[in-house]
Design an enzyme around this catalytic site. Structure first.
Site, PDB file in Angstrom:
ATOM      1  N   LEU A  23       0.807  -1.216   0.000  1.00 52.12           N
ATOM      2  CA  LEU A  23       0.000   0.000   0.000  1.00 52.12           C
ATOM      3  C   LEU A  23       0.841   1.266   0.000  1.00 52.12           C
ATOM      4  O   LEU A  23       0.389   2.309  -0.442  1.00 52.12           O
ATOM      5  CB  LEU A  23      -0.932   0.014   1.210  1.00 52.12           C
ATOM      6  CG  LEU A  23      -1.951  -1.139   1.297  1.00 52.12           C
ATOM      7  CD1 LEU A  23      -2.715  -1.059   2.609  1.00 52.12           C
ATOM      8  CD2 LEU A  23      -2.892  -1.114   0.121  1.00 52.12           C
ATOM      9  N   GLY A  24       2.057   1.184   0.508  1.00 54.29           N
ATOM     10  CA  GLY A  24       2.904   2.371   0.547  1.00 54.29           C
ATOM     11  C   GLY A  24       4.188   2.072   1.276  1.00 54.29           C
ATOM     12  O   GLY A  24       4.382   1.020   1.887  1.00 54.29           O
ATOM     13  N   GLY A  26       7.600   4.286   3.448  1.00 58.66           N
ATOM     14  CA  GLY A  26       8.088   5.540   4.005  1.00 58.66           C
ATOM     15  C   GLY A  26       9.450   5.351   4.621  1.00 58.66           C
ATOM     16  O   GLY A  26      10.112   4.324   4.421  1.00 58.66           O
ATOM     17  N   GLY A  27       9.878   6.354   5.385  1.00 60.89           N
ATOM     18  CA  GLY A  27      11.209   6.314   5.951  1.00 60.89           C
ATOM     19  C   GLY A  27      11.383   5.224   7.001  1.00 60.89           C
ATOM     20  O   GLY A  27      12.487   4.746   7.226  1.00 60.89           O
ATOM     21  N   LYS A  45       2.145  -3.057   8.788  1.00 63.97           N
ATOM     22  CA  LYS A  45       3.346  -2.238   8.609  1.00 63.97           C
ATOM     23  C   LYS A  45       4.558  -2.983   9.127  1.00 63.97           C
ATOM     24  O   LYS A  45       4.589  -3.424  10.276  1.00 63.97           O
ATOM     25  CB  LYS A  45       3.203  -0.904   9.337  1.00 63.97           C
ATOM     26  CG  LYS A  45       4.402   0.011   9.139  1.00 63.97           C
ATOM     27  CD  LYS A  45       4.127   1.415   9.640  1.00 63.97           C
ATOM     28  CE  LYS A  45       5.270   2.353   9.280  1.00 63.97           C
ATOM     29  NZ  LYS A  45       5.002   3.734   9.675  1.00 63.97           N
ATOM     30  N   ASP A 139       3.556  12.955  13.021  1.00 59.75           N
ATOM     31  CA  ASP A 139       3.564  13.040  11.562  1.00 59.75           C
ATOM     32  C   ASP A 139       2.135  13.117  11.029  1.00 59.75           C
ATOM     33  O   ASP A 139       1.769  12.417  10.085  1.00 59.75           O
ATOM     34  CB  ASP A 139       4.298  11.836  10.951  1.00 59.75           C
ATOM     35  CG  ASP A 139       4.660  12.054   9.484  1.00 59.75           C
ATOM     36  OD1 ASP A 139       4.723  13.225   9.055  1.00 59.75           O
ATOM     37  OD2 ASP A 139       4.875  11.062   8.763  1.00 59.75           O
TER      38      ASP A 139
END
Length: 720
Positions: A23-24, A26-27, A45, A139
């Site tokens: 789905l995505g 990031g850092g 995640k 965030d």
């Protein structure tokens, strides 16, 4: 959540979840759509491998999971399961089937009226629940707000931390530029107020479709957050006043999340909150001394009794001094220029009251500047606190009588705390080696710090730290330090400025000439330009990644020809510009592939409908002919049989006629029932040419944009 995402290897599992697609990323990690044995879905995640190998990161991740479990499940994506001790630590949260706020505003436009008010109340409710559990999200941004069918949900607690353990070190700043509070960018100790600031920035985006602190570069956006005013568009009324209060530069002036929620529900603005706009706002008199000053003993003079006013309520109590440092005064006549040398006004005559910092007594500005440089985080707190900063100004200007530090520094409001601190150190002690936020800012140190573009391209946590250091204003201050690097650093600052201008000019040329780029923001990362300036060997065409397709490569080759045609700062800026639009290229070429698939699918549908309509027409004609042929056949047969038995022939003819009539009735009924389907198919067949025409036009525009880009990049280019 968008389902048109990258699929993963079939059979890959995490815990009880089978991973379906990515789905995505990031850092801190990657997020996958997972499904358990019962078919229930979750957003899973996984921590990045480099973070998973860090024992401290694992410990903090486990603490974050436990803290996040305490957050009430309304208005947030609830945690379903987690395993912080796995080889790849993971956390599974409720899967929200809907777009992000970023996607919704980008595709459908800004929110207004009651829709905006509902969004504000729902997200503030989530924020209040998060803070009530002792968690700081850190965030909050439009990509972390999902618009579920039953209302907005705040997601991604992968980088949330307990309030009492929140800190930022020189290893990097967590967050997303554009939605980060000033103290978060400054690298100071943070708490719940950063989320309130981020919430207000998100609401501005939701209401206007733009960031609250826009700018053409990352550095300019950071500077605007630190020292500029927000662009709130057409927002008005109590909501605007509430948002402005939440965007205060001073975290103590922002309302708490629970109070924010109360104001939103009541439709009132917070009272007693310092406004964001600061022009003309009163500030403490820098001639007054507060908590960090220790005055001379009463025997020093009759004025000593009234020189130090009492500290304000709640003020910092200076700890007992451990050590005293002083600066030796040179013999009379051995002065230096005011640019940093000793002069007649470099210090007071007689005793100097000490200044306390970090438990140490200082009576010389050079040693204090060195201490500030060595303990940047604590020094930032001095510069960020108006009272502490006023005390410092009083000590420098009145007790020391120092004129090397520009007094305007203490008479203006400090907006960019890092830059103000760097300016003070450079002016007070130019003989110190250049350092910024704990980093060696000499040419050698910068070359080591900015040796690899990967963190900046991937958006790793330390990217924001690099962006702050790479700002030309910072490099100019570093050049004020003595030593062999001074001229080189000043030249490097000018080169970064030129690189930014060249990159922005390149991007604007594309935006102005390419039809599909009209809404693309022009942004160039100065840190990336600095990497390319310091390490020319890293100026390589970007790799779009697996599955990007040949169209992406064609675009990169077209734009990279501009980079190959330039040199020096222009080359670094043009390369940074290409990296800056890489996401645009990947997105647009992905859309082109989707349009091609759509075009082929619609062409196939059109052929199918034409063939089906032709077949039906022939089939219906044949069916209509069958009863007639049957009647005719029976008539011939009946006539032949009428010779010996006329009654039998008549009977057969009658039976054939009745059968034919019944068959025709059934056929007409069937054709009537099928008429609606055939009518819908004909309407679809009539619409398809328009769909095909528009799809073809969109593809041609994309191809024309590519050709224009090739021509733009092939033209001779001369730098400014």
């Amino acid at each position: 959540m968008n389902e048109t995402t990258e699929r993963v290897d079939p059979g890959r599992t995490v815990g009880r979840y089978r991973l379906l697609r990515r789905l995505g990323r990031g850092g801190f990690g990657e997020v996958f759509l997972g499904e358990d044995e019962d078919g229930a879905r979750a957003a899973v995640k996984l921590l990045h491998a480099n973070w998973a190998a860090d024992a401290d990161m694992r410990r903090r991740f486990a603490a974050e999971v436990e803290q996040a479990r305490r957050v009430s499940g309304f208005c947030v994506a609830a945690i379903l399961d987690a395993d912080p001790d796995a080889d790849e630590p993971w956390i599974a949260t409720e899967f929200i089937d809907g777009p992000t706020l970023q996607q919704a505003v980008t595709e459908d436009g800004p929110r207004t009226g009651a829709d905006l008010q509902r969004l504000a109340v729902s997200t503030a409710t989530a924020l209040a629940a998060i803070h009530a559990a002792g968690v700081v999200h850190r965030d909050l941004k439009p990509d972390n707000i999902m618009l579920a069918p039953d209302g907005p949900r705040v997601i991604d607690f992968g980088i949330a931390r307990a309030v009492e353990s929140t800190s930022v070190t020189a290893s990097g700043i967590v967050g997303t530029v554009g939605y980060m509070a000033p103290e978060q960018l400054e690298g100071m100790r943070i708490g719940a107020p950063v989320d309130v600031f981020s919430w207000a920035a998100v609401m501005v985006f939701a209401a206007t479709g733009r960031e609250a602190f826009p700018g053409p570069t990352q550095a300019s956006r950071i500077t605007r957050i630190l020292s500029g005013e927000p662009d709130t568009g057409d927002l008005a009324g109590p909501l605007l006043e509430t948002i402005l209060a939440c965007l205060s530069k001073n975290p103590k002036a922002r309302p708490q999340a629970r109070d924010l929620l109360g104001h939103l529900v009541a439709g009132s603005a917070p009272s007693g909150v310092a406004p964001t706009k600061t022009e003309g706002a009163p500030r403490p008199d820098p001639t007054l001394s507060y908590t960090r000053m220790e005055r001379p003993d009463p025997v020093a003079g009759p004025e000593a009794a009234h020189m130090a006013p009492p500290p304000p309520s709640g003020g910092h109590r200076t700890p007992p001094p451990r050590e005293e440092r002083s600066t030796p005064r040179p013999p009379h006549g051995e002065g230096r220029a005011e640019s940093g040398a000793w002069g007649a006004s470099s210090g007071p005559r007689g005793g100097v009251p000490p200044y306390h910092f970090g438990g140490t007594r200082f009576v010389g500005i050079e040693e204090l500047a060195a201490a500030f440089q060595g303990n940047w985080g604590e020094a930032l707190r001095v510069f960020a606190d108006p009272e502490e900063f006023a005390a410092l100004g009083s000590w420098v200007m009145h007790d020391l009588g120092d004129t090397r530090v520009d007094r305007a520094l203490f008479r203006r409001e400090v907006r960019d705390v890092n830059l103000a601190l760097a300016t003070f150190i450079a002016e007070a002690a130019p003989e110190l080696p250049p350092r910024f936020r704990g980093h060696d800012a000499s040419i050698k140190g910068l070359a080591a710090l900015f040796h690899d573009p990967t963190p900046l391209v991937s958006g790793a946590p330390r990217a924001n730290e690099l962006i702050m250091t790479a700002r030309p204003q910072v490099l100019f201050q570093m050049s004020r330090h003595g030593g062999g690097d001074s001229a080189h650093l000043a030249s490097l600052a000018r080169d970064v400025e030129r690189a930014e201008r060249a990159g922005l000019d390149f991007q604007r040329e594309l935006i102005e000439n390419l039809d599909g780029w009209r809404d693309v923001p022009a942004r160039v990362d100065p840190a990336l330009a600095l990497v390319f300036l310091l390490r020319p060997e890293t100026v390589l065409a970007p790799d779009p990644g697996a599955g990007a397709g040949p169209e992406t490569g064609a675009w990169i080759r077209a734009l990279w020809s501009r980079v190959e045609a330039t040199s020096g700062a222009d080359r670094a800026g043009s390369a940074a510009a290409v990296y800056g639009v890489l996401g645009v290229i990947v997105s647009m070429t992905g859309q082109r592939r989707e349009l091609l698939r759509e075009l082929e699918a619609r062409k196939g549908e059109q052929r199918h409908l034409v063939e089906r309509d032709t077949w039906r027409s022939r089939h219906d004609t044949a069916l209509l002919c069958l009863p007639l042929l049957a009647i005719a056949s029976c008539g011939v047969g009946g006539g032949a049989a009428a010779g010996p038995s006329p009654g039998l022939g008549g009977f057969l003819l009658t039976v054939a006629a009745l059968a034919g009539f019944a068959f025709m009735v059934l056929l007409v009924v069937r054709m009537a029932e099928d008429g609606r389907v055939r009518s819908a198919e004909r309407r679809r067949s009539n619409v398809l040419p328009t769909v095909l025409r528009h799809t073809g036009q969109a593809l041609r525009r994309m191809d024309q944009d590519l050709e224009r880009a090739r021509r733009i990049c092939s033209r001779p280019h001369t730098g400014a």
